[in-house]
Design an enzyme around this catalytic site. Structure first.
Site, PDB file in Angstrom:
ATOM      1  N   SER A  83      -3.815  33.575 -50.570  1.00  7.32           N
ATOM      2  CA  SER A  83      -2.638  33.986 -49.648  1.00  7.32           C
ATOM      3  C   SER A  83      -1.707  33.137 -49.250  1.00  7.32           C
ATOM      4  O   SER A  83      -1.750  31.857 -49.769  1.00  7.32           O
ATOM      5  CB  SER A  83      -3.419  33.758 -48.469  1.00  7.32           C
ATOM      6  OG  SER A  83      -3.474  32.363 -48.099  1.00  7.32           O
ATOM      7  N   LYS A  84      -0.819  33.768 -49.610  1.00  8.22           N
ATOM      8  CA  LYS A  84       0.608  33.260 -49.576  1.00  8.22           C
ATOM      9  C   LYS A  84       0.274  31.670 -48.574  1.00  8.22           C
ATOM     10  O   LYS A  84       0.981  30.524 -48.401  1.00  8.22           O
ATOM     11  CB  LYS A  84       1.951  33.595 -47.932  1.00  8.22           C
ATOM     12  CG  LYS A  84       2.939  33.134 -48.081  1.00  8.22           C
ATOM     13  CD  LYS A  84       4.284  34.326 -46.504  1.00  8.22           C
ATOM     14  CE  LYS A  84       4.468  33.838 -45.777  1.00  8.22           C
ATOM     15  NZ  LYS A  84       5.278  32.180 -45.801  1.00  8.22           N
ATOM     16  N   ARG A  85      -0.910  31.596 -46.976  1.00  7.93           N
ATOM     17  CA  ARG A  85      -0.486  30.163 -46.281  1.00  7.93           C
ATOM     18  C   ARG A  85      -1.024  28.956 -47.662  1.00  7.93           C
ATOM     19  O   ARG A  85      -0.578  27.811 -47.262  1.00  7.93           O
ATOM     20  CB  ARG A  85      -2.012  30.113 -45.508  1.00  7.93           C
ATOM     21  CG  ARG A  85      -1.613  31.062 -44.114  1.00  7.93           C
ATOM     22  CD  ARG A  85      -1.176  30.349 -42.651  1.00  7.93           C
ATOM     23  NE  ARG A  85      -2.777  29.767 -42.523  1.00  7.93           N
ATOM     24  CZ  ARG A  85      -3.935  30.183 -42.115  1.00  7.93           C
ATOM     25  NH1 ARG A  85      -3.709  31.566 -41.623  1.00  7.93           N
ATOM     26  NH2 ARG A  85      -5.039  29.868 -40.947  1.00  7.93           N
TER      27      ARG A  85
ATOM     28  N   GLY B  12      -0.811  29.385 -50.588  1.00  8.07           N
ATOM     29  CA  GLY B  12       0.830  28.605 -51.639  1.00  8.07           C
ATOM     30  C   GLY B  12       1.470  27.804 -50.636  1.00  8.07           C
ATOM     31  O   GLY B  12       1.826  26.761 -51.179  1.00  8.07           O
ATOM     32  N   ASP B  13       1.664  28.459 -48.866  1.00  3.33           N
ATOM     33  CA  ASP B  13       1.929  27.192 -48.325  1.00  3.33           C
ATOM     34  C   ASP B  13       1.969  26.029 -48.575  1.00  3.33           C
ATOM     35  O   ASP B  13       2.195  24.788 -48.465  1.00  3.33           O
ATOM     36  CB  ASP B  13       2.570  28.002 -46.505  1.00  3.33           C
ATOM     37  CG  ASP B  13       3.567  29.036 -46.976  1.00  3.33           C
ATOM     38  OD1 ASP B  13       4.560  29.056 -47.731  1.00  3.33           O
ATOM     39  OD2 ASP B  13       3.688  29.511 -46.456  1.00  3.33           O
TER      40      ASP B  13
END
Ligand code: GLU
Length: 352
Positions: A282-284, A286-287
């Site tokens: 998910s984007k999380r 990646g962050d």
């Protein structure tokens, strides 16, 4: 003489082989995740390897999930990656339009949905969303969670299987809203061969009566996807494995529409997972890990900005190379590949 015979045999074999036609079919519900780019890339490479066609179809039947700017983002991202469609949105072609909302306007789906009802494979359901919520709540109270509209429960709902013919005609004539559901047979085995996973066998008792046509006259994803793949003469469906549970339903739709002979081959790709392997990346993640999950920066309609590989200074060639290796390996020490080289060596058409 025998040489001539072999030649004739081979000629006939080549002529009868199906042209490879694959598609990438994103829904414009947000930015294109790198997992989606990988699916597009695998489709593209497969088409190029076999001298076939790579199509881009936009699946925007679910208007409630439509996100402004998402389609433009998807087109731009694919362009940046060098994954250019031979046919489809942005490229044109003989099987258009290639946007499902436009296909719906052209009246492409309706007749098939009604034909399925006529042939006894589907039925009208008049239940309101309150009816469905009540049913779910009652089932929960009775300690039967996960209530489904299926080949058992349909008999106690308001539909053209449970209601009298007169009542159904009355409701249709009065313009009562309805959806069309697929009539899942009882206790039948649906089997199909997945090119990656092998045989998949599912009993229809574990499948629900999916809505295939909505009250607003829109087909759902399942129906539109099958009709379009058929009309666009798709030979292979290569997509993420989140669609594997839907594939038995799709096989039944091909059967009921009389298209089983030309049903595409299925290949469900494994997904790009979180670093701990527990679910989809998910984007999380990646962050947290300090890497983007989107090819380009995404400016969401609410103003939030998500970073992209491009803006982080990666070349598209490097991004694509990395994606190609997530799920594939040439079996050699070669680690750098380029799309140009692949394009430069388009293989003779082969069967698969
Ligand atoms: N529209 C679907 C998606 O967004 C496509 C699934 C398929 O390729 O059949 O993933």
């Amino acid at each position: 003489m025998w040489r001539l015979r072999i030649f004739a045999f081979q000629f006939l074999r080549v002529m009868s082989e199906r042209r490879v036609r694959v598609r990438f079919a994103p829904s414009p519900t947000g930015p294109l995740h790198m997992g989606g780019v990988r699916t597009a890339l695998y489709n593209y490479l497969f088409a190029k390897k076999h001298g076939g066609d790579f199509l881009l179809r936009v699946e925007d039947t679910d208007q409630t999930r439509y996100v402004k700017g998402a389609e433009d983002y998807i087109l731009e991202a694919l362009k940046w990656c060098g994954i250019n469609p031979d046919e489809g949105v942005g490229a044109g072609g003989d099987c258009g339009p290639y946007r499902q909302s436009e296909r719906k306007e052209a009246g492409i789906y309706k007749e098939y949905a009604f034909k399925l009802v006529e042939d006894g494979f589907a039925y009208y359901a008049f239940d309101t969303s309150e009816d469905l919520t009540n049913m779910r709540e009652m089932a929960e109270k009775a300690k039967m969670p996960n209530w489904q509209y299926n080949n058992i429960t349909r008999t106690s709902m308001k539909n053209s299987v449970s209601l009298s013919e007169d009542e159904v005609t009355k409701r249709l004539d009065a313009g009562d809203p309805f959806v069309i559901r697929l009539k899942m047979p009882r206790n039948e085995e649906v089997r199909f061969h997945d090119e990656i996973r092998g045989w998949v066998i599912v009993n229809t008792n574990n499948m629900d009566d999916k809505v295939i046509y909505k009250a607003d006259g829109m087909p759902t994803y399942h129906l539109a996807n099958i009709i379009d793949d058929h009309l666009m003469n798709i030979s292979h469906v290569i997509r993420g494995e989140e669609w594997l549970p839907s594939a038995p339903l799709h096989v039944l739709l091909y059967r009921y529409l009389g298209w089983e002979d030309t049903m595409p081959k299925f290949a469900h790709l494994s997904l790009i997972l979180k670093p701990n392997g527990n679910g989809k990346l998910s984007k999380r993640d990646g962050d947290k890990g300090g890497f983007p999950v989107f090819p380009l920066e995404w400016n969401a309609p609410d103003g939030a900005i998500s970073s992209g590989y491009k803006e982080n200074g990666y070349f598209p060639e490097a991004f694509i190379n990395m994606l190609a290796f997530l799920g594939w390996n040439p079996g050699t020490a070669q680690e750098i590949f380029s799309l140009r080289r692949i394009n430069g060596s388009i293989y003779a058409r082969k069967s698969w």
